[in-house]
Design an enzyme around this catalytic site. Structure first.
Site, short mmCIF file in Angstrom:
data_model
loop_
_atom_site.label_atom_id
_atom_site.label_comp_id
_atom_site.label_asym_id
_atom_site.label_seq_id
_atom_site.Cartn_x
_atom_site.Cartn_y
_atom_site.Cartn_z
CG PHE A 1 -1.99 1.20 1.18
CD1 PHE A 1 -3.08 0.97 0.47
CD2 PHE A 1 -1.68 2.38 1.70
CE1 PHE A 1 -3.97 2.16 0.25
CE2 PHE A 1 -2.44 3.44 1.49
CZ PHE A 1 -3.87 3.62 1.03
CG ASP B 1 5.49 3.61 1.67
OD1 ASP B 1 5.48 4.07 2.96
OD2 ASP B 1 4.63 3.66 1.05
CE LYS C 1 -0.24 5.68 7.58
NZ LYS C 1 -1.63 5.55 7.87
N1 PLP Z 1 2.36 4.38 2.69
C1 PLP Z 1 1.87 3.42 3.39
C2 PLP Z 1 2.81 2.45 3.91
C3 PLP Z 1 0.92 3.66 4.26
O1 PLP Z 1 0.43 2.85 5.18
C4 PLP Z 1 0.14 4.89 3.97
C5 PLP Z 1 -1.23 4.99 4.39
O2 PLP Z 1 -2.00 4.04 5.10
C6 PLP Z 1 0.43 5.65 2.88
C7 PLP Z 1 1.53 5.28 2.13
C8 PLP Z 1 -0.45 6.85 2.56
O3 PLP Z 1 -0.32 7.64 3.41
P1 PLP Z 1 -1.29 9.06 3.51
O4 PLP Z 1 -2.75 8.64 3.58
O5 PLP Z 1 -0.77 9.93 4.54
O6 PLP Z 1 -1.31 9.48 1.82
#
Ligand code: PLP
Length: 397
Positions: A138, A223, A252
Protein backbone atom coordinates in the site's frame (compact mmCIF):
# COMPACT_ATOMS: atom_id res chain seq x y z
CA UNK A 1 -23.63 17.82 19.18
CA UNK A 2 -23.99 14.14 20.08
CA UNK A 3 -22.66 11.15 18.07
CA UNK A 4 -25.93 10.73 16.14
CA UNK A 5 -26.18 14.41 15.19
CA UNK A 6 -22.57 14.55 13.98
CA UNK A 7 -23.06 11.34 12.00
CA UNK A 8 -26.28 12.55 10.38
CA UNK A 9 -24.72 15.86 9.32
CA UNK A 10 -21.64 14.01 8.02
CA UNK A 11 -23.79 11.67 5.94
CA UNK A 12 -25.47 14.68 4.36
CA UNK A 13 -22.40 16.81 3.66
CA UNK A 14 -19.23 14.66 3.63
CA UNK A 15 -18.32 12.39 0.70
CA UNK A 16 -18.93 8.79 1.44
CA UNK A 17 -15.34 7.51 1.08
CA UNK A 18 -14.84 5.85 4.48
CA UNK A 19 -16.59 2.96 6.20
CA UNK A 20 -16.85 4.92 9.45
CA UNK A 21 -17.76 3.54 12.86
CA UNK A 22 -20.91 5.10 14.41
CA UNK A 23 -19.32 7.67 16.74
CA UNK A 24 -17.35 10.90 16.68
CA UNK A 25 -14.18 11.45 18.69
CA UNK A 26 -13.83 14.85 20.34
CA UNK A 27 -11.00 14.58 22.86
CA UNK A 28 -7.79 12.64 23.46
CA UNK A 29 -5.12 12.34 26.15
CA UNK A 30 -2.28 9.83 26.05
CA UNK A 31 -3.63 6.44 24.96
CA UNK A 32 -7.25 7.45 25.64
CA UNK A 33 -9.94 9.15 23.54
CA UNK A 34 -13.48 10.33 24.27
CA UNK A 35 -16.51 10.43 22.00
CA UNK A 36 -19.09 13.20 21.68
CA UNK A 37 -21.11 11.70 24.55
CA UNK A 38 -18.18 11.47 26.94
CA UNK A 39 -17.54 7.72 26.51
CA UNK A 40 -13.92 6.77 27.00
CA UNK A 41 -11.95 4.39 24.75
CA UNK A 42 -8.47 2.90 24.89
CA UNK A 43 -6.96 3.77 21.52
CA UNK A 44 -5.07 0.90 19.84
CA UNK A 45 -5.45 2.48 16.40
CA UNK A 46 -3.65 5.81 17.06
CA UNK A 47 -5.17 7.44 14.00
CA UNK A 48 -3.60 4.58 11.99
CA UNK A 49 -0.06 4.93 13.34
CA UNK A 50 -0.16 8.73 13.59
CA UNK A 51 -0.56 9.45 17.33
CA UNK A 52 2.60 7.59 18.31
CA UNK A 53 3.24 9.91 21.26
CA UNK A 54 -0.35 9.52 22.39
CA UNK A 55 -2.96 12.24 22.05
CA UNK A 56 -2.23 15.90 22.78
CA UNK A 57 1.37 15.30 23.86
CA UNK A 58 2.34 18.44 25.84
CA UNK A 59 5.58 19.06 23.93
CA UNK A 60 3.78 18.92 20.57
CA UNK A 61 0.89 21.07 21.82
CA UNK A 62 3.30 23.64 23.22
CA UNK A 63 5.28 23.80 19.96
CA UNK A 64 2.08 24.28 17.95
CA UNK A 65 0.80 26.98 20.33
CA UNK A 66 4.06 28.86 20.23
CA UNK A 67 4.46 28.67 16.46
CA UNK A 68 0.80 29.56 15.87
CA UNK A 69 1.40 32.89 17.57
CA UNK A 70 4.50 33.64 15.53
CA UNK A 71 4.18 32.51 11.89
CA UNK A 72 1.80 29.88 10.52
CA UNK A 73 2.92 29.79 6.92
CA UNK A 74 5.23 31.61 4.57
CA UNK A 75 6.07 29.46 1.46
CA UNK A 76 9.19 27.59 0.45
CA UNK A 77 10.33 30.67 -1.44
CA UNK A 78 12.07 31.42 1.88
CA UNK A 79 14.09 29.41 4.39
CA UNK A 80 12.18 28.09 7.42
CA UNK A 81 14.13 27.54 10.65
CA UNK A 82 12.01 24.69 12.06
CA UNK A 83 12.02 22.91 8.66
CA UNK A 84 15.81 23.10 8.44
CA UNK A 85 16.16 21.74 12.00
CA UNK A 86 13.71 18.94 11.25
CA UNK A 87 15.67 17.99 8.13
CA UNK A 88 18.88 17.88 10.23
CA UNK A 89 17.26 15.63 12.83
CA UNK A 90 15.91 13.22 10.20
CA UNK A 91 19.22 13.08 8.34
CA UNK A 92 21.24 12.57 11.54
CA UNK A 93 19.02 9.65 12.54
CA UNK A 94 18.87 7.89 9.18
CA UNK A 95 21.11 6.91 6.27
CA UNK A 96 19.77 9.81 4.19
CA UNK A 97 21.49 13.13 3.44
CA UNK A 98 18.65 15.41 2.34
CA UNK A 99 14.92 15.84 3.01
CA UNK A 100 11.97 17.14 1.00
CA UNK A 101 8.78 18.01 2.90
CA UNK A 102 5.18 17.55 1.85
CA UNK A 103 1.82 16.84 3.52
CA UNK A 104 1.05 13.13 3.41
CA UNK A 105 2.35 9.64 2.75
CA UNK A 106 0.97 9.50 -0.78
CA UNK A 107 2.61 12.82 -1.59
CA UNK A 108 5.92 11.62 -0.17
CA UNK A 109 5.69 8.53 -2.39
CA UNK A 110 4.83 10.66 -5.44
CA UNK A 111 8.04 12.58 -4.75
CA UNK A 112 10.01 9.34 -4.42
CA UNK A 113 8.63 8.05 -7.73
CA UNK A 114 9.50 11.30 -9.53
CA UNK A 115 12.98 11.40 -8.00
CA UNK A 116 13.70 7.77 -8.96
CA UNK A 117 12.57 8.36 -12.54
CA UNK A 118 14.59 11.54 -12.93
CA UNK A 119 17.70 9.89 -11.45
CA UNK A 120 17.38 6.90 -13.77
CA UNK A 121 16.82 9.01 -16.87
CA UNK A 122 19.84 11.18 -16.08
CA UNK A 123 22.11 8.23 -15.33
CA UNK A 124 20.92 5.55 -17.76
CA UNK A 125 18.71 7.19 -20.42
CA UNK A 126 15.01 7.63 -21.27
CA UNK A 127 14.11 3.93 -21.31
CA UNK A 128 14.63 3.50 -17.55
CA UNK A 129 11.41 4.38 -15.77
CA UNK A 130 9.78 1.23 -14.39
CA UNK A 131 9.36 0.73 -10.65
CA UNK A 132 8.81 -2.73 -9.22
CA UNK A 133 6.58 -2.92 -6.15
CA UNK A 134 5.11 -5.80 -4.15
CA UNK A 135 1.70 -7.37 -4.37
CA UNK A 136 -0.31 -6.65 -1.24
CA UNK A 137 1.57 -3.37 -0.76
CA UNK A 138 0.00 0.00 0.00
CA UNK A 139 1.51 3.30 -1.08
CA UNK A 140 -1.37 5.81 -1.12
CA UNK A 141 -4.44 7.04 -2.99
CA UNK A 142 -3.19 9.40 -5.71
CA UNK A 143 -3.19 8.01 -9.26
CA UNK A 144 0.53 7.17 -9.24
CA UNK A 145 0.46 5.70 -5.74
CA UNK A 146 -2.63 3.51 -6.30
CA UNK A 147 -0.73 2.23 -9.31
CA UNK A 148 2.35 1.59 -7.18
CA UNK A 149 0.06 -0.18 -4.72
CA UNK A 150 0.01 -3.86 -5.68
CA UNK A 151 -3.68 -4.44 -4.97
CA UNK A 152 -6.25 -4.16 -7.78
CA UNK A 153 -9.06 -3.27 -5.37
CA UNK A 154 -7.59 0.22 -4.98
CA UNK A 155 -7.18 0.69 -8.75
CA UNK A 156 -10.50 -0.55 -10.12
CA UNK A 157 -12.62 2.16 -11.69
CA UNK A 158 -9.80 4.69 -11.96
CA UNK A 159 -8.19 3.49 -15.19
CA UNK A 160 -6.26 4.40 -17.27
CA UNK A 161 -3.49 4.15 -14.70
CA UNK A 162 -0.04 5.70 -15.17
CA UNK A 163 2.48 3.42 -16.87
CA UNK A 164 5.68 2.05 -15.45
CA UNK A 165 4.80 -0.16 -12.48
CA UNK A 166 5.26 -3.93 -12.16
CA UNK A 167 4.33 -6.13 -9.20
CA UNK A 168 6.02 -9.13 -7.64
CA UNK A 169 5.05 -11.25 -4.63
CA UNK A 170 6.51 -9.89 -1.37
CA UNK A 171 9.33 -11.86 0.28
CA UNK A 172 10.07 -13.75 -2.98
CA UNK A 173 13.54 -12.85 -4.24
CA UNK A 174 13.36 -15.15 -7.27
CA UNK A 175 10.20 -13.45 -8.47
CA UNK A 176 11.89 -10.07 -8.21
CA UNK A 177 14.96 -11.27 -10.11
CA UNK A 178 12.72 -12.64 -12.87
CA UNK A 179 10.79 -9.35 -13.11
CA UNK A 180 13.87 -7.13 -13.64
CA UNK A 181 14.03 -5.84 -17.20
CA UNK A 182 15.60 -3.17 -19.41
CA UNK A 183 13.12 -0.53 -18.18
CA UNK A 184 13.48 -1.19 -14.42
CA UNK A 185 14.82 1.80 -12.49
CA UNK A 186 13.83 1.11 -8.88
CA UNK A 187 12.31 -1.27 -6.36
CA UNK A 188 9.85 0.17 -3.84
CA UNK A 189 8.86 -1.79 -0.72
CA UNK A 190 7.44 -1.39 2.77
CA UNK A 191 9.88 -3.01 5.25
CA UNK A 192 6.74 -4.10 7.11
CA UNK A 193 3.61 -4.23 4.95
CA UNK A 194 0.93 -2.46 7.00
CA UNK A 195 -2.40 -2.27 5.15
CA UNK A 196 -1.55 -5.59 3.48
CA UNK A 197 -1.89 -7.37 6.84
CA UNK A 198 1.18 -6.56 9.00
CA UNK A 199 3.76 -8.62 7.12
CA UNK A 200 7.41 -7.96 8.02
CA UNK A 201 9.99 -8.49 5.28
CA UNK A 202 12.27 -11.50 5.76
CA UNK A 203 15.80 -10.27 6.57
CA UNK A 204 17.32 -12.47 3.83
CA UNK A 205 14.80 -11.05 1.34
CA UNK A 206 15.69 -7.41 2.01
CA UNK A 207 19.40 -8.24 1.88
CA UNK A 208 18.87 -10.01 -1.44
CA UNK A 209 16.86 -7.08 -2.81
CA UNK A 210 19.65 -4.68 -1.86
CA UNK A 211 22.29 -6.89 -3.55
CA UNK A 212 20.20 -7.07 -6.75
CA UNK A 213 19.69 -3.29 -6.72
CA UNK A 214 23.43 -2.72 -6.36
CA UNK A 215 24.30 -5.21 -9.09
CA UNK A 216 21.79 -3.77 -11.57
CA UNK A 217 22.13 -0.07 -10.72
CA UNK A 218 18.57 0.21 -9.38
CA UNK A 219 17.40 2.52 -6.63
CA UNK A 220 15.92 1.00 -3.49
CA UNK A 221 12.96 2.94 -2.07
CA UNK A 222 11.54 2.10 1.35
CA UNK A 223 8.05 3.32 2.14
CA UNK A 224 8.34 3.89 5.90
CA UNK A 225 5.11 5.88 6.11
CA UNK A 226 3.56 3.34 8.49
CA UNK A 227 6.58 1.34 9.68
CA UNK A 228 8.85 4.31 10.37
CA UNK A 229 9.44 6.73 13.24
CA UNK A 230 9.56 4.32 16.14
CA UNK A 231 6.61 2.12 15.27
CA UNK A 232 8.77 -1.04 15.11
CA UNK A 233 10.91 -0.11 18.13
CA UNK A 234 13.68 1.46 16.03
CA UNK A 235 13.58 4.96 14.56
CA UNK A 236 13.19 3.43 11.09
CA UNK A 237 12.15 -0.14 10.34
CA UNK A 238 15.02 -0.72 7.90
CA UNK A 239 17.41 -0.34 10.86
CA UNK A 240 16.29 -3.80 12.07
CA UNK A 241 17.60 -5.25 8.83
CA UNK A 242 20.86 -3.37 8.26
CA UNK A 243 19.72 -2.68 4.68
CA UNK A 244 19.90 0.98 3.65
CA UNK A 245 17.55 2.42 1.04
CA UNK A 246 18.52 5.18 -1.40
CA UNK A 247 15.18 6.92 -0.86
CA UNK A 248 12.67 6.62 1.98
CA UNK A 249 9.28 8.14 2.64
CA UNK A 250 7.71 9.24 5.92
CA UNK A 251 4.42 10.75 7.10
CA UNK A 252 1.85 9.58 9.69
CA UNK A 253 3.72 9.89 13.04
CA UNK A 254 6.04 12.63 11.79
CA UNK A 255 3.95 15.57 13.00
CA UNK A 256 2.74 14.04 16.28
CA UNK A 257 -0.80 14.38 14.88
CA UNK A 258 -0.19 17.39 12.65
CA UNK A 259 -0.19 16.56 8.89
CA UNK A 260 3.30 16.46 7.36
CA UNK A 261 5.20 14.03 5.12
CA UNK A 262 8.81 13.75 4.03
CA UNK A 263 10.88 12.12 1.34
CA UNK A 264 14.52 11.52 2.27
CA UNK A 265 17.34 10.51 -0.05
CA UNK A 266 21.05 9.94 -0.19
CA UNK A 267 23.00 12.84 -1.66
CA UNK A 268 23.87 11.30 -5.03
CA UNK A 269 20.14 10.73 -5.64
CA UNK A 270 18.78 13.91 -4.01
CA UNK A 271 20.97 16.14 -6.14
CA UNK A 272 19.14 15.31 -9.37
CA UNK A 273 16.25 17.44 -8.08
CA UNK A 274 16.93 21.06 -9.02
CA UNK A 275 14.84 24.18 -8.38
CA UNK A 276 11.55 23.79 -10.23
CA UNK A 277 11.58 19.97 -10.36
CA UNK A 278 9.29 19.35 -7.40
CA UNK A 279 7.35 21.43 -4.89
CA UNK A 280 4.50 21.56 -2.40
CA UNK A 281 2.91 24.82 -1.24
CA UNK A 282 2.36 23.71 2.34
CA UNK A 283 5.26 21.23 2.51
CA UNK A 284 7.19 21.66 5.75
CA UNK A 285 5.60 25.03 6.58
CA UNK A 286 6.52 26.65 9.92
CA UNK A 287 3.58 25.20 11.84
CA UNK A 288 3.91 21.65 10.50
CA UNK A 289 7.69 21.63 10.91
CA UNK A 290 7.52 22.96 14.48
CA UNK A 291 5.03 20.27 15.44
CA UNK A 292 7.15 17.59 13.76
CA UNK A 293 10.39 18.83 15.32
CA UNK A 294 8.83 18.65 18.79
CA UNK A 295 7.35 15.20 18.04
CA UNK A 296 10.62 13.78 16.74
CA UNK A 297 12.71 15.24 19.59
CA UNK A 298 10.28 13.71 22.07
CA UNK A 299 10.39 10.36 20.29
CA UNK A 300 14.19 10.30 20.42
CA UNK A 301 14.76 11.88 23.84
CA UNK A 302 12.13 10.33 26.10
CA UNK A 303 12.79 6.59 25.78
CA UNK A 304 9.82 6.10 23.43
CA UNK A 305 11.65 3.73 21.07
CA UNK A 306 12.79 1.56 23.97
CA UNK A 307 9.24 1.47 25.33
CA UNK A 308 7.85 0.50 21.91
CA UNK A 309 10.30 -2.39 21.74
CA UNK A 310 9.76 -3.64 25.31
CA UNK A 311 5.98 -3.24 25.40
CA UNK A 312 5.79 -4.55 21.84
CA UNK A 313 7.56 -7.77 22.88
CA UNK A 314 5.28 -8.11 25.92
CA UNK A 315 2.12 -7.51 23.88
CA UNK A 316 3.22 -9.83 21.06
CA UNK A 317 3.85 -12.66 23.56
CA UNK A 318 0.38 -12.20 25.01
CA UNK A 319 -1.19 -12.08 21.54
CA UNK A 320 0.71 -15.23 20.55
CA UNK A 321 -0.84 -17.07 23.48
CA UNK A 322 -4.27 -16.42 21.91
CA UNK A 323 -3.39 -19.19 19.44
CA UNK A 324 -3.91 -21.71 22.25
CA UNK A 325 -7.18 -20.11 23.28
CA UNK A 326 -8.91 -19.53 19.95
CA UNK A 327 -8.67 -22.09 17.15
CA UNK A 328 -9.41 -19.40 14.53
CA UNK A 329 -6.18 -17.52 15.27
CA UNK A 330 -3.85 -18.43 12.43
CA UNK A 331 -0.74 -16.32 12.99
CA UNK A 332 0.60 -13.46 15.12
CA UNK A 333 3.08 -11.16 13.34
CA UNK A 334 4.81 -7.83 13.62
CA UNK A 335 7.67 -5.81 15.03
CA UNK A 336 7.56 -3.48 18.02
CA UNK A 337 4.09 -1.97 18.19
CA UNK A 338 2.82 -2.79 14.72
CA UNK A 339 1.23 -6.13 15.44
CA UNK A 340 -1.23 -8.26 13.50
CA UNK A 341 -3.31 -11.30 14.39
CA UNK A 342 -4.37 -13.20 11.28
CA UNK A 343 -7.65 -15.06 11.70
CA UNK A 344 -9.34 -17.77 9.68
CA UNK A 345 -12.55 -15.73 10.05
CA UNK A 346 -13.42 -12.10 9.27
CA UNK A 347 -12.31 -9.61 11.92
CA UNK A 348 -14.98 -6.91 11.68
CA UNK A 349 -17.31 -8.33 14.36
CA UNK A 350 -14.45 -8.51 16.84
CA UNK A 351 -13.57 -4.88 16.06
CA UNK A 352 -17.22 -3.88 16.67
CA UNK A 353 -17.41 -5.77 19.97
CA UNK A 354 -14.13 -4.22 21.16
CA UNK A 355 -15.58 -0.78 20.36
CA UNK A 356 -18.67 -1.54 22.44
CA UNK A 357 -16.41 -2.45 25.34
CA UNK A 358 -14.24 0.67 25.03
CA UNK A 359 -11.28 -0.48 22.92
CA UNK A 360 -10.43 0.87 19.46
CA UNK A 361 -8.72 -1.66 17.18
CA UNK A 362 -8.74 -2.06 13.44
CA UNK A 363 -8.99 -4.90 10.96
CA UNK A 364 -7.01 -4.84 7.73
CA UNK A 365 -7.23 -7.11 4.71
CA UNK A 366 -10.54 -8.56 6.03
CA UNK A 367 -9.05 -11.03 8.47
CA UNK A 368 -6.05 -9.41 10.16
CA UNK A 369 -6.66 -7.64 13.48
CA UNK A 370 -4.14 -4.81 13.53
CA UNK A 371 -2.82 -3.20 16.72
CA UNK A 372 -1.12 0.20 16.48
CA UNK A 373 -1.24 1.61 20.02
CA UNK A 374 0.62 4.81 20.92
CA UNK A 375 4.28 4.01 21.53
CA UNK A 376 3.99 5.50 25.05
CA UNK A 377 1.53 2.78 26.10
CA UNK A 378 2.21 0.95 29.38
CA UNK A 379 1.73 -2.67 30.49
CA UNK A 380 -1.37 -1.88 32.46
CA UNK A 381 -3.06 -0.40 29.37
CA UNK A 382 -1.98 -3.40 27.28
CA UNK A 383 -3.50 -5.72 29.91
CA UNK A 384 -6.75 -3.74 29.87
CA UNK A 385 -6.86 -3.99 26.06
CA UNK A 386 -6.17 -7.73 26.20
CA UNK A 387 -9.03 -8.29 28.65
CA UNK A 388 -11.47 -6.54 26.31
CA UNK A 389 -10.03 -8.30 23.24
CA UNK A 390 -10.26 -11.76 24.80
CA UNK A 391 -13.87 -11.07 25.79
CA UNK A 392 -14.68 -9.93 22.26
CA UNK A 393 -12.91 -12.90 20.70
CA UNK A 394 -14.65 -15.34 23.03
CA UNK A 395 -17.99 -14.46 21.47
CA UNK A 396 -16.61 -15.55 18.07
CA UNK A 397 -15.97 -19.14 19.16
N1 PLP B 1 2.34 4.28 2.50
C1 PLP B 1 1.99 3.46 3.50
C2 PLP B 1 2.87 2.31 3.83
C3 PLP B 1 0.80 3.66 4.20
O1 PLP B 1 0.45 2.82 5.18
C4 PLP B 1 -0.01 4.76 3.85
C5 PLP B 1 -1.30 5.00 4.55
O2 PLP B 1 -1.85 4.15 5.20
C6 PLP B 1 0.40 5.60 2.80
C7 PLP B 1 1.59 5.34 2.17
C8 PLP B 1 -0.43 6.79 2.41
O3 PLP B 1 -0.33 7.77 3.36
P1 PLP B 1 -1.37 9.01 3.36
O4 PLP B 1 -2.70 8.46 3.71
O5 PLP B 1 -0.80 9.95 4.39
O6 PLP B 1 -1.34 9.58 1.99
Amino acid sequence: MNNQEIMAMGQQYVMNTYGRLPMALVKGKGAWVWDAEGRQYLDFVSGIAVNSLGHTHPRVVEAINKQAQTLLHCSNLYWIESQVKLAKLLVENSCADKAFFCNSGAEANEGAIKLARKYAKQHYGPEKYEIITATNSFHGRTLATITATGQTKYQKGFEPLPQGFTYVPFNDLNALEQALGPHTCAVMLEPVQGEGGVIPADPSYLMGVKRLCEEKGLLLIFDEVQSGLGRTGKFLAYQHYGVEPDIMTLAKALGGGFPIGAMLAKDHVAKVFQPGDHASTFGGNPLASSAALAAMETLLQEGVLENAQAIGDYFKDKLSSLKNKFSYVKEVRGLGLILGVELTIEGKDIVARCLEQGLLINCTNVNVLRFLPPLIINRDEVDQALDILIGAMGTSL
